[in-house]
Design a protein around this motif. Structure first.
Motif, PDB file in Angstrom:
ATOM      1  N   UNK A 140     -13.256   3.287   1.743  1.00 28.60           N
ATOM      2  CA  UNK A 140     -13.966   1.951   1.478  1.00 28.60           C
ATOM      3  C   UNK A 140     -14.117   1.176   2.699  1.00 28.60           C
ATOM      4  N   UNK A 141     -15.274   0.764   2.804  1.00 25.79           N
ATOM      5  CA  UNK A 141     -15.702  -0.144   3.883  1.00 25.79           C
ATOM      6  C   UNK A 141     -15.010  -1.543   3.537  1.00 25.79           C
ATOM      7  N   UNK A 142     -14.266  -2.093   4.595  1.00 23.39           N
ATOM      8  CA  UNK A 142     -13.629  -3.454   4.642  1.00 23.39           C
ATOM      9  C   UNK A 142     -14.104  -3.948   6.079  1.00 23.39           C
TER      10      UNK A 142
ATOM     11  N   UNK B  68      -1.083  -3.550  -4.063  1.00 25.06           N
ATOM     12  CA  UNK B  68      -1.995  -2.168  -4.144  1.00 25.06           C
ATOM     13  C   UNK B  68      -2.575  -2.258  -5.387  1.00 25.06           C
ATOM     14  N   UNK B  69      -1.889  -2.658  -6.481  1.00 26.16           N
ATOM     15  CA  UNK B  69      -2.427  -2.508  -7.808  1.00 26.16           C
ATOM     16  C   UNK B  69      -3.546  -3.438  -7.925  1.00 26.16           C
TER      17      UNK B  69
ATOM     18  N   UNK C 104      -5.252   2.460   4.078  1.00 28.82           N
ATOM     19  CA  UNK C 104      -4.089   3.103   3.414  1.00 28.82           C
ATOM     20  C   UNK C 104      -4.383   3.190   1.590  1.00 28.82           C
ATOM     21  N   UNK C 105      -4.888   2.200   1.158  1.00 29.22           N
ATOM     22  CA  UNK C 105      -5.264   2.341  -0.167  1.00 29.22           C
ATOM     23  C   UNK C 105      -6.389   3.150  -0.449  1.00 29.22           C
TER      24      UNK C 105
ATOM     25  N   UNK D 180       0.937  -1.118   0.095  1.00 29.24           N
ATOM     26  CA  UNK D 180      -0.155  -0.199  -0.140  1.00 29.24           C
ATOM     27  C   UNK D 180       0.926   1.265   0.037  1.00 29.24           C
ATOM     28  N   UNK D 181       0.395   2.479  -0.061  1.00 27.96           N
ATOM     29  CA  UNK D 181       1.214   3.682  -0.125  1.00 27.96           C
ATOM     30  C   UNK D 181       2.054   3.547   1.141  1.00 27.96           C
TER      31      UNK D 181
END
Length: 304
Positions: free
Chosen positions: A297-299, A262-263, A292-293, A167-168
């Motif tokens: 966005x809900x996870x 990340x991609x 971080x990405x 991730x970033x």
């Protein structure tokens, strides 16, 4: 109408002694997964997950089948409690080892065949790791270009490479022990927020794992691999694949290639109309990476 979901399956390092104990106490379906696994493996996998010892569970040969089975056992819980969430899963991905769990969930591999492959993969990677002193280091808070410069400087003729694009600001490098030590020192002096040597057996996702590839490819040839019923994102190129021949090739390549997590997540979020992700299995690493990405966005998760 239920939300469109994507399932994410964890990789090696997510294991911990005590995992799956509560899950198997409450859900007979989860216990059945472990019973079948123990019969295939020839040892008490649930006993190792719940009681350790940690050194045994943490070995690559044991942790990979343990995480695979624990993740699919956790999926049994979700299916019992919220079947609509499972029914509305439209795409899936797994981090390194977790790609096999994703393929099993997507129907490309049977549970038993997936376990046989994962057990051989773990044993082969453990043997390759023991052949050369090596490891992995997580570098937090640096740009990829700066880390690539450090890798070139620190290698000094030894194996050293970027192994995981997580991730970033979170990139993992992998290589010989001495090269990793040199790179860690350069990163610390070069402005990294944190430099964390990882508790793994060796330099996964580099050419040092080449001896494991032939063994993995041999066992993959013995199992029935089918087109997945939903997209499974490959770690190697961050794309889904339907052709079993191509999937086999990429699974072999994955052992010596960088994990493009990340991609993969950006592709997953952009292309399938997904409204919620679920991390299925031990740990919470993938939920942290998703924040971080894409912070909004809900996870959610169901743990083993």
């Amino acid at each position: 109408m239920a939300a469109r979901t994507a399932f994410l399956f964890p990789g090696q390092g997510a294991q911990s002694v005590g995992m799956a104990a509560e899950l198997c106490a409450e859900f007979p379906q989860a216990r059945e997964r472990f019973a079948e696994a123990s019969e295939i493996l020839g040892y008490d996998l649930l006993g190792m997950c719940t009681g350790g010892p940690a050194e045994q569970l943490d070995s690559t040969a044991h942790s990979q089948p343990a995480i695979y089975v624990a993740s699919l056992a956790a999926l049994e819980r979700l299916d019992a409690e919220s079947p609509d969430v499972v029914d509305n899963c439209v795409a899936t991905a797994g981090l390194s080892l977790g790609e096999y769990t994703a393929l099993a969930f997507a129907g490309a591999l049977s549970f038993a065949d997936g376990l046989r492959v994962v057990a051989e993969r773990g044993a082969a990677m453990q043997d390759a790791a023991e052949a050369v002193p090596s490891g992995m280091v997580s570098i937090l808070g640096m740009e990829l270009a700066d880390i690539e410069t450090i890798v070139r400087e620190a290698a000094q003729g030894e194996v050293l490479a970027v192994a995981n694009h997580l991730c970033p600001g979170n990139i993992v490098i992998s290589g010989t022990t001495s090269a990793c030590e040199r790179a860690a020192e350069l990163a610390e002096h070069g402005g990294a927020m944190r430099v964390v040597p990882l508790a793994v057996a060796g330099a996964f996702h580099t050419e040092l794992m080449k001896p494991a590839v032939a063994r993995l490819e041999a066992v993959l040839e013995t199992v029935d691999l089918r087109p997945p019923r939903i997209p499974v994102i490959s770690n190697v190129d961050a794309q889904p694949h339907d052709d079993p021949v191509e999937i086999r090739r990429l699974l072999g390549e994955q052992v010596v290639s960088p994990v493009r997590w990340e991609d993969s997540m950006r592709h997953l979020l952009a292309d399938y109309g997904i409204e919620t992700c679920w991390e299925i299995g031990p740990g919470r690493v993938l939920r942290g990476l998703m924040k971080r990405i894409d912070r909004k966005f809900p996870c959610e998760g169901v743990t083993a």
